[in-house]
Motif scaffolding. Structure first.
Motif, PDB file in Angstrom:
ATOM      1  N   ALA A  85      -8.218  -4.040   2.962  1.00 12.21           N
ATOM      2  CA  ALA A  85      -7.389  -2.910   3.393  1.00 12.21           C
ATOM      3  C   ALA A  85      -6.395  -3.369   4.452  1.00 12.21           C
ATOM      4  O   ALA A  85      -5.236  -2.946   4.461  1.00 12.21           O
ATOM      5  N   LYS A  86      -6.836  -4.254   5.308  1.00 14.80           N
ATOM      6  CA  LYS A  86      -5.969  -4.786   6.366  1.00 14.80           C
ATOM      7  C   LYS A  86      -4.831  -5.618   5.756  1.00 14.80           C
ATOM      8  O   LYS A  86      -3.679  -5.509   6.184  1.00 14.80           O
TER       9      LYS A  86
ATOM     10  N   LYS B 290     -15.822  -0.745  13.767  1.00 10.53           N
ATOM     11  CA  LYS B 290     -16.034   0.683  13.478  1.00 10.53           C
ATOM     12  C   LYS B 290     -15.551   1.034  12.075  1.00 10.53           C
ATOM     13  O   LYS B 290     -16.157   1.871  11.404  1.00 10.53           O
ATOM     14  N   ALA B 291     -14.475   0.397  11.626  1.00 12.54           N
ATOM     15  CA  ALA B 291     -13.992   0.639  10.271  1.00 12.54           C
ATOM     16  C   ALA B 291     -15.017   0.148   9.250  1.00 12.54           C
ATOM     17  O   ALA B 291     -15.267   0.815   8.244  1.00 12.54           O
TER      18      ALA B 291
ATOM     19  N   LEU C 259     -10.560   6.040   0.619  1.00 12.92           N
ATOM     20  CA  LEU C 259     -11.302   5.238   1.578  1.00 12.92           C
ATOM     21  C   LEU C 259     -10.409   4.149   2.168  1.00 12.92           C
ATOM     22  O   LEU C 259     -10.397   3.940   3.384  1.00 12.92           O
ATOM     23  N   GLN C 260      -9.638   3.487   1.315  1.00  9.04           N
ATOM     24  CA  GLN C 260      -8.737   2.442   1.791  1.00  9.04           C
ATOM     25  C   GLN C 260      -7.692   3.033   2.744  1.00  9.04           C
ATOM     26  O   GLN C 260      -7.399   2.454   3.783  1.00  9.04           O
TER      27      GLN C 260
ATOM     28  N   GLU D  52      -5.678   3.772   8.273  1.00 10.74           N
ATOM     29  CA  GLU D  52      -5.341   4.665   9.390  1.00 10.74           C
ATOM     30  C   GLU D  52      -6.194   4.353  10.615  1.00 10.74           C
ATOM     31  O   GLU D  52      -5.704   4.367  11.743  1.00 10.74           O
ATOM     32  N   MET D  53      -7.468   4.064  10.383  1.00  8.78           N
ATOM     33  CA  MET D  53      -8.353   3.711  11.494  1.00  8.78           C
ATOM     34  C   MET D  53      -7.868   2.437  12.181  1.00  8.78           C
ATOM     35  O   MET D  53      -7.814   2.365  13.412  1.00  8.78           O
ATOM     36  N   LEU D  54      -7.498   1.447  11.374  1.00 17.19           N
ATOM     37  CA  LEU D  54      -7.040   0.178  11.937  1.00 17.19           C
ATOM     38  C   LEU D  54      -5.721   0.353  12.687  1.00 17.19           C
ATOM     39  O   LEU D  54      -5.528  -0.239  13.749  1.00 17.19           O
TER      40      LEU D  54
END
Length: 135
Positions: free
Chosen positions: A129-130, A106-107, A90-91, A96-98
């Motif tokens: 995660a960021k 959205k994340a 998930l992380q 990857e989304m960020l």
């Protein structure tokens, strides 16, 4: 007593009452729910017996804790059973989304959908995660 003091007391009592209602509703929502996979056979039987779809959707929401859209999809046979992802996966997905520019909102929504976390907890997960991404 003056009118202002009485008004303040009434407002304070109303706030206490509203907060107690909010906590009571929170605890009611946290009750044990059955997994959606468990109610699918029962729903199919009740549909075949001619039960009203709206009543079934309400029943599913109460039994499983699903949202309206997911409960409707389950009744219509379009519900996709979500396979849980690990925290590490998930992380990685969030990172990857960020990186791809999807954005934190959205994340956060993705984390909530995958885990069932509340808004604050999901946002904290995305923030962590960021931070880990930048290290």
């Amino acid at each position: 007593m003056s009118m202002e003091v009485i008004l303040i007391v009434v407002i304070v009592l109303a706030l206490i009452y509203l907060l107690s209602l909010r906590n009571r509703n929170k605890h009611a929502q946290e009750q044990n729910h059955r997994p959606p996979e468990e109610v699918i056979p029962e729903v199919q039987q009740r549909l075949e017996a001619g039960e009203n779809k709206i009543k079934l959707i309400k029943y599913i929401r109460e039994e499983t804790g699903l949202g309206l859209e997911d409960a409707k999809d389950l009744v219509e046979g379009n519900y996709k059973i979500k396979t849980p992802v690990s925290d590490a996966e998930l992380q990685q997905n969030v990172q990857e989304m960020l990186q791809s520019g999807v954005g934190e909102i959205k994340a956060t929504k993705y984390v909530r959908e995958q885990t069932g976390l509340g808004l604050k907890e999901a946002k904290d997960f995305v923030d962590n995660a960021k931070k880990n991404e930048n290290m």
